[in-house]
Design a protein around this motif. Structure first.
Motif, mmCIF file in Angstrom:
data_model
loop_
_atom_site.group_PDB
_atom_site.id
_atom_site.type_symbol
_atom_site.label_atom_id
_atom_site.label_comp_id
_atom_site.label_asym_id
_atom_site.label_seq_id
_atom_site.Cartn_x
_atom_site.Cartn_y
_atom_site.Cartn_z
ATOM 1 N N GLY A 22 55.482 24.569 14.063
ATOM 2 C CA GLY A 22 56.329 25.326 13.137
ATOM 3 C C GLY A 22 57.142 26.377 13.870
ATOM 4 N N LYS A 23 57.763 27.255 13.103
ATOM 5 C CA LYS A 23 58.593 28.313 13.683
ATOM 6 C C LYS A 23 57.845 29.625 13.826
ATOM 7 C CE LYS A 23 62.895 26.385 12.023
ATOM 8 N NZ LYS A 23 64.164 26.631 11.359
ATOM 9 N N ASN A 24 56.712 29.768 13.147
ATOM 10 C CA ASN A 24 55.969 31.027 13.158
ATOM 11 C C ASN A 24 54.661 30.869 13.928
ATOM 12 O OD1 ASN A 24 57.866 32.335 11.464
ATOM 13 N ND2 ASN A 24 56.994 31.276 9.707
ATOM 14 N N PRO A 25 54.155 31.974 14.502
ATOM 15 C CA PRO A 25 52.890 31.918 15.239
ATOM 16 C C PRO A 25 51.743 31.518 14.305
ATOM 17 C CG PRO A 25 54.003 34.015 15.629
ATOM 18 C CD PRO A 25 54.747 33.318 14.544
ATOM 19 N N ALA A 26 50.865 30.680 14.823
ATOM 20 C CA ALA A 26 49.703 30.231 14.047
ATOM 21 C C ALA A 26 48.590 29.866 15.009
ATOM 22 C CB ALA A 26 50.080 29.025 13.192
ATOM 23 N N ILE A 39 45.413 24.943 9.923
ATOM 24 C CA ILE A 39 46.422 25.760 10.584
ATOM 25 C C ILE A 39 46.434 27.092 9.848
ATOM 26 C CG2 ILE A 39 48.873 26.041 11.100
ATOM 27 C CD1 ILE A 39 49.107 22.999 11.078
ATOM 28 N N VAL A 40 46.202 28.168 10.582
ATOM 29 C CA VAL A 40 46.125 29.495 9.986
ATOM 30 C C VAL A 40 47.270 30.346 10.544
ATOM 31 C CG1 VAL A 40 44.688 31.548 9.715
ATOM 32 C CG2 VAL A 40 43.623 29.292 9.817
ATOM 33 N N PRO A 41 48.190 30.807 9.693
ATOM 34 C CA PRO A 41 49.287 31.630 10.180
ATOM 35 C C PRO A 41 48.781 33.012 10.608
ATOM 36 C CG PRO A 41 49.328 31.556 7.790
ATOM 37 C CD PRO A 41 48.251 30.610 8.237
ATOM 38 N N LEU A 42 49.400 33.567 11.635
ATOM 39 C CA LEU A 42 49.051 34.907 12.082
ATOM 40 C C LEU A 42 49.916 35.917 11.337
ATOM 41 C CD1 LEU A 42 48.843 34.241 15.915
ATOM 42 C CD2 LEU A 42 47.003 34.196 14.233
ATOM 43 N N VAL A 43 49.336 37.082 11.020
ATOM 44 C CA VAL A 43 50.103 38.108 10.320
ATOM 45 C C VAL A 43 51.143 38.695 11.270
ATOM 46 C CG1 VAL A 43 48.255 38.648 8.702
ATOM 47 C CG2 VAL A 43 48.411 39.915 10.830
ATOM 48 N N GLU A 44 52.249 39.172 10.714
ATOM 49 C CA GLU A 44 53.327 39.699 11.548
ATOM 50 C C GLU A 44 52.914 40.976 12.275
ATOM 51 O OE1 GLU A 44 58.020 40.910 11.150
ATOM 52 O OE2 GLU A 44 57.114 39.562 9.689
ATOM 53 N N HIS A 45 52.237 41.870 11.566
ATOM 54 C CA HIS A 45 51.718 43.109 12.153
ATOM 55 C C HIS A 45 50.294 43.278 11.651
ATOM 56 C CE1 HIS A 45 55.678 44.290 13.537
ATOM 57 N NE2 HIS A 45 56.142 44.024 12.328
ATOM 58 N N GLY A 46 49.337 43.234 12.541
ATOM 59 C CA GLY A 46 47.950 43.406 12.135
ATOM 60 C C GLY A 46 47.031 42.456 12.869
ATOM 61 N N GLU A 47 45.973 42.032 12.189
ATOM 62 C CA GLU A 47 44.954 41.189 12.792
ATOM 63 C C GLU A 47 44.632 40.007 11.889
ATOM 64 O OE1 GLU A 47 41.675 43.908 12.999
ATOM 65 O OE2 GLU A 47 42.356 44.782 14.867
ATOM 66 N N THR A 48 44.327 38.885 12.496
ATOM 67 C CA THR A 48 43.773 37.733 11.793
ATOM 68 C C THR A 48 42.394 37.526 12.393
ATOM 69 O OG1 THR A 48 45.992 36.796 11.571
ATOM 70 C CG2 THR A 48 44.137 35.312 11.167
ATOM 71 N N VAL A 49 41.350 37.752 11.592
ATOM 72 C CA VAL A 49 39.977 37.755 12.087
ATOM 73 C C VAL A 49 39.234 36.536 11.542
ATOM 74 C CG1 VAL A 49 37.814 39.059 12.152
ATOM 75 C CG2 VAL A 49 40.003 40.270 12.128
ATOM 76 N N VAL A 50 38.596 35.785 12.441
ATOM 77 C CA VAL A 50 37.808 34.618 12.057
ATOM 78 C C VAL A 50 36.336 35.010 12.063
ATOM 79 C CG1 VAL A 50 37.195 32.245 12.648
ATOM 80 C CG2 VAL A 50 39.507 33.088 13.103
ATOM 81 N N LYS A 51 35.654 34.735 10.954
ATOM 82 C CA LYS A 51 34.229 35.053 10.854
ATOM 83 C C LYS A 51 33.433 33.757 10.775
ATOM 84 C CE LYS A 51 34.938 39.497 8.706
ATOM 85 N NZ LYS A 51 34.512 40.419 7.659
ATOM 86 N N SER A 52 32.243 33.793 11.359
ATOM 87 C CA SER A 52 31.381 32.610 11.324
ATOM 88 C C SER A 52 30.003 32.990 10.798
ATOM 89 C CB SER A 52 31.265 31.990 12.714
ATOM 90 O OG SER A 52 30.665 32.914 13.597
ATOM 91 N N SER A 53 29.312 31.974 10.307
ATOM 92 C CA SER A 53 27.956 32.162 9.813
ATOM 93 C C SER A 53 27.181 30.879 10.095
ATOM 94 C CB SER A 53 27.982 32.442 8.303
ATOM 95 O OG SER A 53 26.671 32.521 7.793
ATOM 96 N N GLN A 54 26.051 31.011 10.735
ATOM 97 C CA GLN A 54 25.190 29.880 11.079
ATOM 98 C C GLN A 54 25.956 28.801 11.841
ATOM 99 O OE1 GLN A 54 23.444 28.735 7.350
ATOM 100 N NE2 GLN A 54 22.059 30.480 7.335
#
Length: 68
Positions: A22-26, A39-54
């Motif tokens: 695509g044209k945007n960061p992901a 596919i998870v888009p990244l925010v323009e300003h800030g953080e994209t946080v991935v959480k896991s469990s087990q």
């Protein structure tokens, strides 16, 4: 995951995925335990946080901010 993330099909025979560029960061999240890829888009300003469990991806948090 929110409606922002778009599911990508996994070819279970070869265990591969095809990613459209695509044209945007992901980022691509692949969780073979759940048999999912997104596919998870990244925010323009800030953080994209991935959480896991087990050992599985459980949540994606978007922490957005605005430049002043």
């Amino acid at each position: 995951m929110s409606a922002r993330a778009k599911e990508v099909q996994i070819d279970t025979e070869s265990m591969t995925i095809t990613i459209p560029v695509g044209k945007n960061p992901a980022m691509i999240l692949v969780d073979p335990k759940q048999g999912k890829a997104k596919i998870v888009p990244l925010v323009e300003h800030g953080e994209t946080v991935v959480k896991s469990s087990q050992g599985k991806i459980s949540k994606v948090d978007y922490r957005e901010s605005e430049l002043f």
